[in-house]
Write an enzyme that holds these catalytic residues in place. Sequence first.
Site, PDB file in Angstrom:
ATOM      1  N   HIS A  35      11.801   7.857   0.183  1.00 49.75           N
ATOM      2  CA  HIS A  35      11.182   9.128  -0.130  1.00 49.75           C
ATOM      3  C   HIS A  35      11.367  10.398   0.718  1.00 49.75           C
ATOM      4  O   HIS A  35      10.903  10.453   1.965  1.00 49.75           O
ATOM      5  CB  HIS A  35       9.617   8.804  -0.094  1.00 49.75           C
ATOM      6  CG  HIS A  35       9.379   7.230  -0.556  1.00 49.75           C
ATOM      7  ND1 HIS A  35       9.562   7.041  -1.868  1.00 49.75           N
ATOM      8  CD2 HIS A  35       8.684   6.298  -0.015  1.00 49.75           C
ATOM      9  CE1 HIS A  35       9.143   5.691  -2.013  1.00 49.75           C
ATOM     10  NE2 HIS A  35       8.744   5.373  -0.798  1.00 49.75           N
ATOM     11  N   HIS A  62       6.561   2.361 -10.375  1.00 48.26           N
ATOM     12  CA  HIS A  62       6.315   2.505  -9.138  1.00 48.26           C
ATOM     13  C   HIS A  62       5.800   0.891  -8.496  1.00 48.26           C
ATOM     14  O   HIS A  62       6.293   0.522  -7.421  1.00 48.26           O
ATOM     15  CB  HIS A  62       5.170   3.282  -8.784  1.00 48.26           C
ATOM     16  CG  HIS A  62       4.751   3.418  -7.371  1.00 48.26           C
ATOM     17  ND1 HIS A  62       3.650   2.604  -6.838  1.00 48.26           N
ATOM     18  CD2 HIS A  62       5.219   4.174  -6.462  1.00 48.26           C
ATOM     19  CE1 HIS A  62       3.477   2.821  -5.555  1.00 48.26           C
ATOM     20  NE2 HIS A  62       4.255   4.019  -5.221  1.00 48.26           N
ATOM     21  N   GLU A 116       4.209  -5.365  -1.051  1.00 53.87           N
ATOM     22  CA  GLU A 116       4.179  -4.836   0.274  1.00 53.87           C
ATOM     23  C   GLU A 116       3.030  -5.207   1.416  1.00 53.87           C
ATOM     24  O   GLU A 116       3.166  -5.493   2.273  1.00 53.87           O
ATOM     25  CB  GLU A 116       4.144  -3.355   0.254  1.00 53.87           C
ATOM     26  CG  GLU A 116       4.291  -2.488   1.363  1.00 53.87           C
ATOM     27  CD  GLU A 116       4.480  -1.118   1.303  1.00 53.87           C
ATOM     28  OE1 GLU A 116       4.780  -0.406   2.160  1.00 53.87           O
ATOM     29  OE2 GLU A 116       4.474  -0.570   0.078  1.00 53.87           O
ATOM     30  N   HIS A 139      10.286  -4.438  -0.746  1.00 52.59           N
ATOM     31  CA  HIS A 139       9.590  -4.945   0.216  1.00 52.59           C
ATOM     32  C   HIS A 139       9.601  -6.332   0.025  1.00 52.59           C
ATOM     33  O   HIS A 139      10.076  -7.029   0.879  1.00 52.59           O
ATOM     34  CB  HIS A 139       8.267  -4.143   0.182  1.00 52.59           C
ATOM     35  CG  HIS A 139       8.329  -2.907   0.755  1.00 52.59           C
ATOM     36  ND1 HIS A 139       8.696  -1.981   1.644  1.00 52.59           N
ATOM     37  CD2 HIS A 139       7.765  -1.678  -0.026  1.00 52.59           C
ATOM     38  CE1 HIS A 139       8.573  -0.980   1.872  1.00 52.59           C
ATOM     39  NE2 HIS A 139       8.093  -0.565   0.662  1.00 52.59           N
ATOM     40  N   ASP A 149      12.936   4.262   3.577  1.00 46.32           N
ATOM     41  CA  ASP A 149      11.749   4.340   2.841  1.00 46.32           C
ATOM     42  C   ASP A 149      11.041   5.751   3.431  1.00 46.32           C
ATOM     43  O   ASP A 149      11.545   6.764   3.030  1.00 46.32           O
ATOM     44  CB  ASP A 149      11.139   3.296   3.336  1.00 46.32           C
ATOM     45  CG  ASP A 149       9.636   3.219   2.675  1.00 46.32           C
ATOM     46  OD1 ASP A 149       9.173   4.097   1.858  1.00 46.32           O
ATOM     47  OD2 ASP A 149       9.057   1.919   2.559  1.00 46.32           O
TER      48      ASP A 149
END
Length: 454
Positions: free
Chosen positions: A56, A206, A234, A268, A319
């Site tokens: 991200h 997502h 996660e 994850h 990430d």
Amino acid sequence: MNIFAKHIRLAIGWAKDTRVCIDDGRISKIEENTAPTPEDTRVDTLLPALSNLHSHSFQRAMAGMTEYREKGKESFWTWRDLMYRFTSQLSPEHISAFAGQTFMEMQLAGYASVGEFHYVHHQENGAPYDAPAELSLRIMEAAETTGIGLTHLPVLYSYGGAGGQPLANGQRRFGNDLNRYAKILTDCRAAAKNHAPDTKIGIAPHSLRATLPDELYAALRLAGFGPIHIHIAEQTQEVEDIKTQLGARPVEWLLEHTPVDDRWCLIHATHMTDDETRRVAQSKAIAGLCPVTEANLGDGIFNGSVFLGHGGIFGVGSDSNINISLTEELRMFEYSQRLRDRQRNVLATESGHTGERLYLSAAIGGAKALSRNAGEIAPGLLADLVAVDRSHPRLRGLNDEQLLDGLVFAANDSVVTDLWSAGRHQVQSGRHVQQDKIETTYRAAIDNLRQCLD
């Protein structure tokens, strides 16, 4: 373009005095036991470059802003609330500048490509831009500036929590129904045709908490031949929420209700049972691990020894980009297993060099996750290559068999001298070819954003 390496890690093993010939971004020929010519770019040790499979990029600008504890509230979920407030201030110009800096830092660290898991789509009030894919186009622009290989992963984010909860105010910039999402995908695919030929477009539902099954199934029908990435398991709260909503743990539900295969990257996958871990490994899906961010957020420890013991495929990503370091990601992965199991060299599984196993496996798995024909040095593959200097004090004295162990456990990214992304020579003698321009743009953008936040 030709590269002459004194030492090189080919797909078949180590070699010396080798020329790698590159045409149209791909390795066309490899000549071993030869001598350099004046036209060759000369390097010390040439390796396959890794792909950063989960990023991200805008969160790079948050690094250092969330490292304080609020009494009684510290957790991943309070970090997420801070991220939402930060996100509300981002302009298209911020998105472009932050992505450029992030991608450049990845290349300086030895990553040749990135999977940008992009979920900021709209204006602050949730309204689309005139061009629905405006912010995705800014990501592509940054990739073009830096020359990094891009697999762009527009995110479908429909709900604010498990069970179809409405989006919160901080999530309005993320939210899409299927029609808007399909339009963004169409526009991204059209734009990709005007960028580097190794640019890929995938999809990213997502998570199971931000999509319901019907939306997930519809998104899969939009995937075409591209990769499919999803956040999964996660946090422990996420596992419990999905179990309440869907009657099964997230990974268990995904394996039983979707066609998980080698096109999938499960980001994850931290909280899996041994049975789930074995089944994911057997599915050939890639485990997308982000050990530095997972440690920073207190997510937990991936079940690495069981996963690799069953032939699992993995790659690494940065990430949140709090610390962009290829060596730290691999090191943290192994060290987390050592701390949990109180053993050494856990991820070597049965025998062999741990650093070599980690590096070469992550190179292949990361490339596969991004649909890049790369991950090794062999004719026909993309020229995703990184050169390191083994005369550097952190590597000096190591033989070929020890070199990747030293890189992973004893070195840092300062040993990188050169980086090629699909043959684009973007890092030369330790500096990015656009470094001054990119850093100047980033400084102006971060100063502007600080004024908005203060």
